[in-house]
Design an enzyme around this catalytic site. Structure first.
Site, PDB file in Angstrom:
ATOM      1  N   LYS A   9       0.816  -1.213   0.000  1.00  0.00           N
ATOM      2  CA  LYS A   9       0.000   0.000   0.000  1.00  0.00           C
ATOM      3  C   LYS A   9       0.860   1.279   0.000  1.00  0.00           C
ATOM      4  CE  LYS A   9      -3.988  -2.102   2.374  1.00  0.00           C
ATOM      5  NZ  LYS A   9      -4.900  -1.926   3.547  1.00  0.00           N
ATOM      6  N   TYR A  49     -12.776  -2.118  -3.057  1.00  0.00           N
ATOM      7  CA  TYR A  49     -13.246  -2.103  -1.666  1.00  0.00           C
ATOM      8  C   TYR A  49     -14.763  -1.939  -1.571  1.00  0.00           C
ATOM      9  CZ  TYR A  49      -8.540  -2.117   0.385  1.00  0.00           C
ATOM     10  OH  TYR A  49      -7.277  -2.475   0.805  1.00  0.00           O
ATOM     11  N   PHE A  57     -15.212   4.572   7.223  1.00  0.00           N
ATOM     12  CA  PHE A  57     -13.844   4.819   6.758  1.00  0.00           C
ATOM     13  C   PHE A  57     -13.691   4.702   5.236  1.00  0.00           C
ATOM     14  CE2 PHE A  57     -14.031   0.300   8.071  1.00  0.00           C
ATOM     15  CZ  PHE A  57     -13.589  -0.339   6.913  1.00  0.00           C
ATOM     16  N   ARG A  85      -2.630 -14.341   4.917  1.00  0.00           N
ATOM     17  CA  ARG A  85      -3.306 -13.552   5.967  1.00  0.00           C
ATOM     18  C   ARG A  85      -2.550 -13.681   7.294  1.00  0.00           C
ATOM     19  NH1 ARG A  85      -7.394  -9.736   4.796  1.00  0.00           N
ATOM     20  NH2 ARG A  85      -8.042 -10.037   6.953  1.00  0.00           N
ATOM     21  N   THR A  91      -5.499  -6.461  11.055  1.00  0.00           N
ATOM     22  CA  THR A  91      -5.685  -5.157  10.404  1.00  0.00           C
ATOM     23  C   THR A  91      -4.989  -4.033  11.186  1.00  0.00           C
ATOM     24  OG1 THR A  91      -7.838  -5.960   9.692  1.00  0.00           O
ATOM     25  CG2 THR A  91      -7.445  -3.592   9.474  1.00  0.00           C
ATOM     26  N   ARG A 102       2.488  -6.491   9.098  1.00  0.00           N
ATOM     27  CA  ARG A 102       1.856  -5.297   9.669  1.00  0.00           C
ATOM     28  C   ARG A 102       2.483  -4.911  11.008  1.00  0.00           C
ATOM     29  NH1 ARG A 102      -4.334  -6.721   7.716  1.00  0.00           N
ATOM     30  NH2 ARG A 102      -4.334  -5.392   5.855  1.00  0.00           N
ATOM     31  N   ASN A 112      -1.855   0.462   6.869  1.00  0.00           N
ATOM     32  CA  ASN A 112      -1.302  -0.794   7.394  1.00  0.00           C
ATOM     33  C   ASN A 112      -0.476  -1.578   6.381  1.00  0.00           C
ATOM     34  OD1 ASN A 112      -3.413  -1.608   5.862  1.00  0.00           O
ATOM     35  ND2 ASN A 112      -4.597  -2.537   7.520  1.00  0.00           N
ATOM     36  N   HIS A 115      -2.116  -5.430   1.788  1.00  0.00           N
ATOM     37  CA  HIS A 115      -3.419  -6.090   1.653  1.00  0.00           C
ATOM     38  C   HIS A 115      -3.200  -7.555   1.318  1.00  0.00           C
ATOM     39  CE1 HIS A 115      -7.494  -6.980   0.246  1.00  0.00           C
ATOM     40  NE2 HIS A 115      -6.889  -7.650  -0.725  1.00  0.00           N
ATOM     41  N   GLU A 126     -10.321 -10.210  -6.827  1.00  0.00           N
ATOM     42  CA  GLU A 126      -9.286  -9.180  -6.755  1.00  0.00           C
ATOM     43  C   GLU A 126      -8.237  -9.354  -7.853  1.00  0.00           C
ATOM     44  OE1 GLU A 126      -7.975  -9.492  -2.684  1.00  0.00           O
ATOM     45  OE2 GLU A 126      -9.860  -8.633  -1.921  1.00  0.00           O
TER      46      GLU A 126
HETATM   47  N1  UDP Z   1      -9.527   0.364   7.404  1.00  0.00           N
HETATM   48  C1  UDP Z   1      -9.584   1.636   7.956  1.00  0.00           C
HETATM   49  N2  UDP Z   1     -10.242   1.807   9.154  1.00  0.00           N
HETATM   50  C2  UDP Z   1     -10.853   0.783   9.807  1.00  0.00           C
HETATM   51  C3  UDP Z   1     -10.799  -0.503   9.231  1.00  0.00           C
HETATM   52  C4  UDP Z   1     -10.145  -0.685   8.031  1.00  0.00           C
HETATM   53  O1  UDP Z   1      -9.036   2.581   7.389  1.00  0.00           O
HETATM   54  O2  UDP Z   1     -11.424   1.007  10.889  1.00  0.00           O
HETATM   55  C5  UDP Z   1      -8.826   0.160   6.120  1.00  0.00           C
HETATM   56  C6  UDP Z   1      -7.485  -0.564   6.303  1.00  0.00           C
HETATM   57  O3  UDP Z   1      -6.554  -0.027   5.347  1.00  0.00           O
HETATM   58  C7  UDP Z   1      -7.861  -1.991   5.988  1.00  0.00           C
HETATM   59  C8  UDP Z   1      -8.892  -1.808   4.854  1.00  0.00           C
HETATM   60  O4  UDP Z   1      -9.632  -0.645   5.264  1.00  0.00           O
HETATM   61  O5  UDP Z   1      -6.759  -2.766   5.620  1.00  0.00           O
HETATM   62  C9  UDP Z   1      -9.845  -2.959   4.656  1.00  0.00           C
HETATM   63  O6  UDP Z   1     -10.450  -3.275   5.901  1.00  0.00           O
HETATM   64  P1  UDP Z   1     -10.635  -4.785   6.339  1.00  0.00           P
HETATM   65  O7  UDP Z   1     -11.478  -4.776   7.571  1.00  0.00           O
HETATM   66  O8  UDP Z   1     -11.110  -5.604   5.181  1.00  0.00           O
HETATM   67  O9  UDP Z   1      -9.157  -5.199   6.786  1.00  0.00           O
HETATM   68  P2  UDP Z   1      -8.082  -6.179   6.102  1.00  0.00           P
HETATM   69  O10 UDP Z   1      -8.829  -7.282   5.397  1.00  0.00           O
HETATM   70  O11 UDP Z   1      -7.242  -5.329   5.179  1.00  0.00           O
HETATM   71  O12 UDP Z   1      -7.267  -6.684   7.271  1.00  0.00           O
HETATM   72 MG    MG Z   2     -10.474  -7.292   4.129  1.00  0.00          MG
END
Ligand code: UDP
Ligand code: MG
Length: 132
Positions: A9, A49, A57, A85, A91, A102, A112, A115, A126
């Protein structure tokens, strides 16, 4: 062999962490099948997304993901989706385990660094959005 989709990212590309992150990916036995650097458009980021479009957010997420260059990777490994993962961690880096990407590199739960697809369906979707 299973495939998954990773994105290095903007917060990570901005801080010159591409090499460090790819090193961790390769050390963990993922094969880089395809790699591309792109500056995502708003419409690609919104499509990517889409499942978060109702979240508070969403707008800041799209702004962030379109704020700079990202590196998109198609990775291959046995059990790639689940294993990747695990390698990236939770996250929010405060909750991520030691040794995860992360935990090492993320700034906060929004910025973070990486992805990873969360299911087979997400990975296929994706990969097709970002590699066609
Ligand atoms: N994100 C954010 N605020 C939040 C949760 C998520 O900005 O409270 C962003 C963050 O960059 C995250 C992405 O949105 O990686 C997608 O969220 P998801 O819950 O799918 O997390 P991931 O699968 O990336 O762990
Ligand atoms: Mg996700």
């Amino acid at each position: 062999m299973e495939k998954t989709l990773a994105i290095i990212k903007p917060d990570a590309t901005e801080r010159n962490l591409i090499g460090d992150i790819i090193k961790m990916i390769e050390m963990n036995n993922f094969k880089l099948k395809r790699i591309n650097s792109v500056h995502m458009t708003v419409s690609i980021a919104e499509e990517f997304y889409a499942m978060h479009s109702e979240k508070p957010f969403f707008k800041s997420l799209v702004d962030y993901m379109t704020s700079g260059m990202v590196v998109v990777l198609e990775l291959e490994k046995n059990n790639a989706i689940e294993d990747f993962r695990k390698l990236i961690g939770k996250t929010n880096p405060e909750d991520a385990e030691e040794g995860t990407i992360r935990k090492k590199f993320a700034i906060d739960k929004s910025h973070n660094s990486i992805h990873g697809s969360d299911s087979l369906e997400s990975a296929n979707r994706e990969i097709s959005i970002l590699f066609g």
